[in-house]
Design a protein around this motif. Structure first.
Motif, mmCIF file in Angstrom:
data_model
loop_
_atom_site.group_PDB
_atom_site.id
_atom_site.type_symbol
_atom_site.label_atom_id
_atom_site.label_comp_id
_atom_site.label_asym_id
_atom_site.label_seq_id
_atom_site.Cartn_x
_atom_site.Cartn_y
_atom_site.Cartn_z
ATOM 1 N N ASP A 93 2.303 -19.659 -27.770
ATOM 2 C CA ASP A 93 1.779 -20.943 -27.309
ATOM 3 C C ASP A 93 1.179 -20.803 -25.908
ATOM 4 O O ASP A 93 0.125 -21.367 -25.623
ATOM 5 N N THR A 96 -2.250 -18.925 -26.248
ATOM 6 C CA THR A 96 -3.349 -19.649 -26.887
ATOM 7 C C THR A 96 -3.679 -20.982 -26.222
ATOM 8 O O THR A 96 -4.839 -21.394 -26.185
ATOM 9 N N ARG A 97 -2.656 -21.661 -25.695
ATOM 10 C CA ARG A 97 -2.870 -23.002 -25.146
ATOM 11 C C ARG A 97 -2.643 -23.084 -23.638
ATOM 12 O O ARG A 97 -2.958 -24.089 -23.020
ATOM 13 N N THR A 115 -3.728 -26.849 -16.842
ATOM 14 C CA THR A 115 -3.456 -25.884 -17.907
ATOM 15 C C THR A 115 -3.671 -24.502 -17.307
ATOM 16 O O THR A 115 -4.790 -24.153 -16.921
#
Length: 233
Positions: A93, A96-97, A115
């Motif tokens: 996670d 990818t994110r 992010t």
């Protein structure tokens, strides 16, 4: 298979693999040069290289203050359990994110919840690629040596297990079984894993750390062994 091919030793296949990876822009290093005490890995049970991850997070997220970088790296480095599958899901996670739980206040008093990327998907050149061979991992009573570990930004995303071609006792199925043993004995070593490759230098199959051998796919070939056209870059 001709005799000259079957006579090539596992060590020679490893050297050829490292040379090929070097030609593909993976920095080749000996595993002993990243062992604990070298300034690279900090633990025998952990494959991650914190220094390289911290440098990558700083490079990919230039707007972050040092405190936010440190917090993001700490989140990525700190496992929540010894369950390899659960940890792998959690790190996947992040890959990818991104990491989205870091909050910081800038010099103007504004609060930010960015992010944070640990691998750049927009700019591959912002990432660092390194291939290390003969990497020792020790966890409790278990001591193993991985043939080749593929690092991206200090994260061990790939593991290559090599066997000697023509050795009836060292086929790809056996190499896969060996990887499964490693996962059971050394779960922390696989929490960042994205790809596992088993090869005898002639044929190769790939999957994840949790893929049954029957679902491992031939490397870039179709069912007839012909190269599969790759999508344009």
């Amino acid at each position: 298979m001709n005799s000259s091919t079957s006579d090539v030793s596992e060590a020679e296949w490893e050297a050829l693999a490292m040379e090929a990876l070097g030609e593909l822009a993976w920095l080749p290093v000996e595993g002993k040069r990243i062992a604990p005490g070298s300034g690279e890995r900090e633990s025998w049970a952990e494959l991650i290289i914190p220094r390289r991850l911290r440098e990558a997070v700083t490079r990919i997220n230039p707007q972050l203050p040092k405190s936010a970088v440190d917090e993001a790296v700490n989140i990525a480095l700190t496992p929540k359990s010894r369950d390899a599958r659960a940890e792998n899901y959690r790190v996947h996670d992040f890959l990818t994110r991104g990491i989205r739980s870091v909050v910081y206040t800038d010099t103007f008093g504004a609060e930010h919840n960015p992010t944070i990327r640990i691998v750049s998907q927009r700019d591959p050149l912002a990432n660092e690629f390194m291939a290390a061979n003969q990497v020792t991992v020790i966890d409790g009573d278990h001591r193993r040596r991985f043939d080749i570990v593929l690092y991206v930004n200090g994260l061990p995303l790939g593991i290559i297990e090599l066997k000697k071609a023509g050795d009836e006792n060292a086929d790809l199925d056996g190499a896969h079984a060996q990887l499964m043993t490693y996962i059971e004995e050394l779960p922390r070593a696989f929490r960042c894993n994205v790809l596992c490759v088993v090869t005898d230098g002639i044929t190769a199959r790939y999957g994840t750390a949790f893929t049954p051998f029957e679902h491992y796919a031939p490397w870039n070939t179709d069912d007839e062994g012909k190269p599969v056209p790759q999508p344009p870059a």
